[in-house]
Design a protein around this motif. Structure first.
Motif, mmCIF file in Angstrom:
data_model
loop_
_atom_site.group_PDB
_atom_site.id
_atom_site.type_symbol
_atom_site.label_atom_id
_atom_site.label_comp_id
_atom_site.label_asym_id
_atom_site.label_seq_id
_atom_site.Cartn_x
_atom_site.Cartn_y
_atom_site.Cartn_z
ATOM 1 N N GLY A 1 32.039 -22.652 -1.560
ATOM 2 C CA GLY A 1 30.805 -22.110 -1.916
ATOM 3 C C GLY A 1 30.505 -20.881 -0.788
ATOM 4 N N MET B 1 30.467 -23.941 -10.140
ATOM 5 C CA MET B 1 30.511 -24.665 -9.038
ATOM 6 C C MET B 1 29.497 -26.067 -9.288
ATOM 7 S SD MET B 1 29.605 -21.649 -6.419
ATOM 8 C CE MET B 1 30.626 -20.379 -5.935
ATOM 9 N N THR C 1 37.702 -24.201 -7.133
ATOM 10 C CA THR C 1 36.870 -25.043 -6.414
ATOM 11 C C THR C 1 37.601 -26.247 -6.423
ATOM 12 O OG1 THR C 1 35.109 -23.980 -7.706
ATOM 13 C CG2 THR C 1 34.832 -26.084 -6.640
#
Length: 249
Positions: free
Chosen positions: A123, A33, A246
């Motif tokens: 997230g 991330m 992501t």
């Protein structure tokens, strides 16, 4: 200063850039991330219904694999930065009034600047997924629209999410301001369900007039009408789909 005390020292701007740089370095797996997504993940953990151990959420940050640590000292340094970032978010939320703001990106195209919130929302939703069953009590409560907003910003192309976002106006502020309001209200919701915790901080004065009609598609993503899903007397607990990759700004 002891290591325990050091963990509660807010990150400086230089340390935040240091952490962000490491998360995008060749030393981490490609599934790692970025800092905005990490900020969203840690926010969901701070405001969530129950603690998630660092050894669990840190593995989630890397995705698949582990960083190629150059030394034990580097591993401890990065772990310390992550824990301190978590605690910094908690401190911002504890202030009166809360000073929380999501960490987002800005994309510049000529004279136009676009705020990118998808990484942060990704997230946050990953953090919810980590303990999805514990988050189910939000369904059917006044706090549900706030988590629906965060999911809508993550995947705005979905029909149900387009319906949700269309109910916002300029009075609600920028996407980051709407997200900040949502986080503060979700934080208040969970604090109110846990009497042993300190009193909930004052909520934001920003109006978020989001109402989910009983015949609207349920914001949980089940594909069912709200009245037959989270809006029923016995809330339906939909299976949580796999987290999307992501998004890249």
């Amino acid at each position: 200063m002891s290591r325990h005390t050091e963990n509660y020292k807010p990150l400086s701007e230089a340390e935040l850039y240091d952490l962000a740089g490491f998360l995008e370095s060749p030393l981490v797996p490609p599934t790692t991330m970025r800092i905005s997504a990490v900020n969203g993940l840690l926010t969901s953990i701070i405001i969530g219904p129950r603690p998630v151990p660092p050894n669990v959420w840190m593995r989630y940050i890397w995705g698949q694999g582990e960083p190629r640590w150059q030394s034990q000292q580097q591993a401890e340094h990065v772990a310390s930065l992550l824990v301190r970032h978590l605690n910094t978010i908690a401190l911002l939320l504890a202030q009166q009034p809360p000073q929380f703001a999501p960490l987002t990106y800005t994309r510049h195209e000529g004279d136009k600047a676009t705020e990118i919130v998808t990484d942060w929302c990704f997230g946050f939703c990953c953090g919810v997924k980590l303990d999805n069953a514990a988050w189910q009590p939000v369904a059917g409560t006044p706090a549900e629209p706030f988590i629906a907003l965060i999911r809508a910003y993550l995947e705005p192309e979905k029909e149900v999410h387009q319906q949700i976002l269309s109910k916002l106006s300029a009075a609600n502020g920028t996407p980051a301001q709407v997200i900040a309001t949502s986080v503060i209200e979700l934080h208040r919701f969970w604090l109110a369900t846990q009497p042993k915790k300190p009193a909930a901080p004052a909520g934001s004065a920003m109006p978020v007039p989001l109402k989910i009609g009983r015949n609207d598609l349920c914001p949980c993503g089940s594909g069912r009408k709200y009245k037959h899903c989270c809006g029923s007397n016995v809330p339906h607990a939909p299976e949580t789909p796999e987290a999307p990759e992501t998004p890249k700004a």
